[in-house]
Design an enzyme around this catalytic site. Structure first.
Site, PDB file in Angstrom:
ATOM      1  N   SER A 184       8.749   6.095   1.515  1.00 58.99           N
ATOM      2  CA  SER A 184       9.420   5.401   0.411  1.00 58.99           C
ATOM      3  C   SER A 184       8.444   4.428  -0.237  1.00 58.99           C
ATOM      4  O   SER A 184       7.329   4.217   0.246  1.00 58.99           O
ATOM      5  CB  SER A 184      10.660   4.643   0.906  1.00 58.99           C
ATOM      6  OG  SER A 184      10.302   3.651   1.866  1.00 58.99           O
ATOM      7  N   GLY A 185       8.894   3.835  -1.344  1.00 56.97           N
ATOM      8  CA  GLY A 185       8.171   2.736  -1.964  1.00 56.97           C
ATOM      9  C   GLY A 185       6.771   3.079  -2.427  1.00 56.97           C
ATOM     10  O   GLY A 185       6.503   4.160  -2.968  1.00 56.97           O
ATOM     11  N   ILE A 186       5.858   2.136  -2.213  1.00 54.96           N
ATOM     12  CA  ILE A 186       4.489   2.282  -2.691  1.00 54.96           C
ATOM     13  C   ILE A 186       3.800   3.458  -2.031  1.00 54.96           C
ATOM     14  O   ILE A 186       3.092   4.230  -2.690  1.00 54.96           O
ATOM     15  CB  ILE A 186       3.711   0.975  -2.451  1.00 54.96           C
ATOM     16  CG1 ILE A 186       4.249  -0.128  -3.381  1.00 54.96           C
ATOM     17  CG2 ILE A 186       2.210   1.178  -2.655  1.00 54.96           C
ATOM     18  CD1 ILE A 186       3.713  -1.509  -3.079  1.00 54.96           C
ATOM     19  N   ASP A 234       5.094   8.390   8.538  1.00 58.58           N
ATOM     20  CA  ASP A 234       6.163   7.406   8.602  1.00 58.58           C
ATOM     21  C   ASP A 234       6.874   7.577   9.942  1.00 58.58           C
ATOM     22  O   ASP A 234       6.686   8.590  10.628  1.00 58.58           O
ATOM     23  CB  ASP A 234       7.163   7.583   7.448  1.00 58.58           C
ATOM     24  CG  ASP A 234       7.862   6.275   7.089  1.00 58.58           C
ATOM     25  OD1 ASP A 234       7.462   5.646   6.091  1.00 58.58           O
ATOM     26  OD2 ASP A 234       8.807   5.879   7.805  1.00 58.58           O
ATOM     27  N   ASP A 238       5.229   5.991  14.998  1.00 57.19           N
ATOM     28  CA  ASP A 238       5.620   4.588  14.989  1.00 57.19           C
ATOM     29  C   ASP A 238       4.358   3.761  15.156  1.00 57.19           C
ATOM     30  O   ASP A 238       3.771   3.717  16.246  1.00 57.19           O
ATOM     31  CB  ASP A 238       6.601   4.306  16.131  1.00 57.19           C
ATOM     32  CG  ASP A 238       7.154   2.888  16.096  1.00 57.19           C
ATOM     33  OD1 ASP A 238       6.587   2.043  15.371  1.00 57.19           O
ATOM     34  OD2 ASP A 238       8.144   2.625  16.808  1.00 57.19           O
ATOM     35  N   TYR A 258       4.660 -12.590   7.901  1.00 56.37           N
ATOM     36  CA  TYR A 258       4.227 -11.655   6.856  1.00 56.37           C
ATOM     37  C   TYR A 258       3.032 -12.198   6.080  1.00 56.37           C
ATOM     38  O   TYR A 258       2.023 -11.500   5.909  1.00 56.37           O
ATOM     39  CB  TYR A 258       5.388 -11.388   5.905  1.00 56.37           C
ATOM     40  CG  TYR A 258       5.042 -10.446   4.779  1.00 56.37           C
ATOM     41  CD1 TYR A 258       4.803  -9.096   5.023  1.00 56.37           C
ATOM     42  CD2 TYR A 258       4.949 -10.900   3.463  1.00 56.37           C
ATOM     43  CE1 TYR A 258       4.484  -8.221   3.994  1.00 56.37           C
ATOM     44  CE2 TYR A 258       4.631 -10.033   2.427  1.00 56.37           C
ATOM     45  CZ  TYR A 258       4.405  -8.693   2.696  1.00 56.37           C
ATOM     46  OH  TYR A 258       4.084  -7.832   1.669  1.00 56.37           O
ATOM     47  N   LYS A 308      -0.795 -10.544   5.954  1.00 50.59           N
ATOM     48  CA  LYS A 308      -1.478 -10.056   4.759  1.00 50.59           C
ATOM     49  C   LYS A 308      -2.789 -10.802   4.524  1.00 50.59           C
ATOM     50  O   LYS A 308      -3.766 -10.226   4.029  1.00 50.59           O
ATOM     51  CB  LYS A 308      -0.554 -10.160   3.553  1.00 50.59           C
ATOM     52  CG  LYS A 308       0.627  -9.195   3.620  1.00 50.59           C
ATOM     53  CD  LYS A 308       0.172  -7.751   3.806  1.00 50.59           C
ATOM     54  CE  LYS A 308       1.325  -6.768   3.755  1.00 50.59           C
ATOM     55  NZ  LYS A 308       0.865  -5.364   3.898  1.00 50.59           N
ATOM     56  N   VAL A 317       7.227  -5.853  -6.602  1.00 51.31           N
ATOM     57  CA  VAL A 317       7.414  -4.470  -7.032  1.00 51.31           C
ATOM     58  C   VAL A 317       8.818  -4.027  -6.654  1.00 51.31           C
ATOM     59  O   VAL A 317       9.264  -4.224  -5.514  1.00 51.31           O
ATOM     60  CB  VAL A 317       6.369  -3.542  -6.371  1.00 51.31           C
ATOM     61  CG1 VAL A 317       6.645  -2.085  -6.713  1.00 51.31           C
ATOM     62  CG2 VAL A 317       4.963  -3.922  -6.825  1.00 51.31           C
TER      63      VAL A 317
END
Length: 276
Positions: free
Chosen positions: A12-14, A33, A66, A158, A162, A191
């Site tokens: 999903s997503g980016i 994934d 995972d 988080y 990053k 986003v």
């Protein structure tokens, strides 16, 4: 000639958008994934556009893994490589739970670092070993975030992850550069993605989405930047950099009013001080 592009967090997503854009350009794509059903659905959407941009290539494969498992990042790279040498590794998998600072514990902290920092590091290490042994020069693109520069409530794990991933990007680029392997990162702004893994509230989205260009980002905005960085013809002398694709949100506090007024100094409408 088609490349082999390996994308983590691709259900999903980016990550999914990167896979779609790579496949549309004629690249072979391996999607990784931890959600089997979502991964299969994503693969179908990628196959729908695969090969439309080239006469060959466009093969789509999936690997369920995972990335919290310390063996998984290296395993997916090795497995994908056994199919065909990996030319591009995109580390897009990431988690961002919202946890108030005083509620943090070791398990919560480690869970974020394991996926967001350790997994891309170990995947890059494995790719570096395989590529140098084979005399190949793949490219790595990590997905970081504007959170690497700015902390926010509930995001200590988080934001730290990053920031760490941006240093991993530079350290990897430094040590792998002599082998011709480039490592870069894209740092998205806010986003809009359809994700059940990392949902955000409408209130949060409204607070973080403003930027000078006046619209939130789309996964395609990030995917195009990723594939530009991955292309040696376009960015062959770029390594160790973080490309901020954020609508200008990292430029500064653009939502603040002017720090001065046209009122007469000393009236009630003015305050003494130095603008922050």
């Amino acid at each position: 000639m088609s490349r082999h592009v390996l994308v983590t967090g691709a259900a999903s997503g980016i990550g999914l958008s990167v896979a779609q854009h790579a496949a549309a350009a004629g690249d072979d794509v391996t999607l990784v994934d931890h959600r089997p059903e979502a991964l299969d659905a994503a693969a179908d959407t990628v196959r729908a556009v695969a090969g439309s941009g080239a006469a060959d290539g466009g093969r789509v494969s999936v690997l369920v893994a995972d990335l919290r498992d310390p063996e998984a990042p290296g395993s997916v790279v090795s497995t994908a490589w056994d199919t065909a040498p990996v030319d591009v590794l995109v580390n897009a998998a990431g988690v961002y739970p919202a946890t108030p600072f005083l509620e943090l514990d070791a398990a919560t902290w480690d869970g974020v670092q394991d996926v967001n920092v350790r997994a891309p590091l170990l995947a890059t290490v494995t790719l570096g070993r395989l590529a140098t042994a084979a005399g190949r020069t793949p490219s790595v693109v990590n997905i970081t975030s504007g959170a690497a520069l700015r902390a926010r409530p509930g995001a200590a794990p988080y934001s730290t992850s990053k920031a760490a991933l941006e240093m991993v990007t530079r350290a990897s680029a430094l040590e792998l550069g002599a082998a011709g392997i480039r490592v870069n990162a894209v740092a998205p702004g806010f986003v809009v993605v359809d994700s059940t893994v990392n949902p955000v509230s409408d209130e949060y989205a409204a607070a973080v989405s403003p930027n000078p260009l006046g619209r939130p980002g789309a996964p395609a905005d990030i995917a195009k930047a990723v594939l530009w960085l991955a292309d040696p013809e376009q960015s062959g002398w770029v390594t160790g950099t973080v490309l901020r694709v954020d609508g200008g949100s990292s430029t500064g506090a653009h939502t603040l009013p002017l720090s001065t007024t046209t009122s007469t100094p000393g009236t009630d409408s003015t305050r003494q001080g130095v603008p922050a």
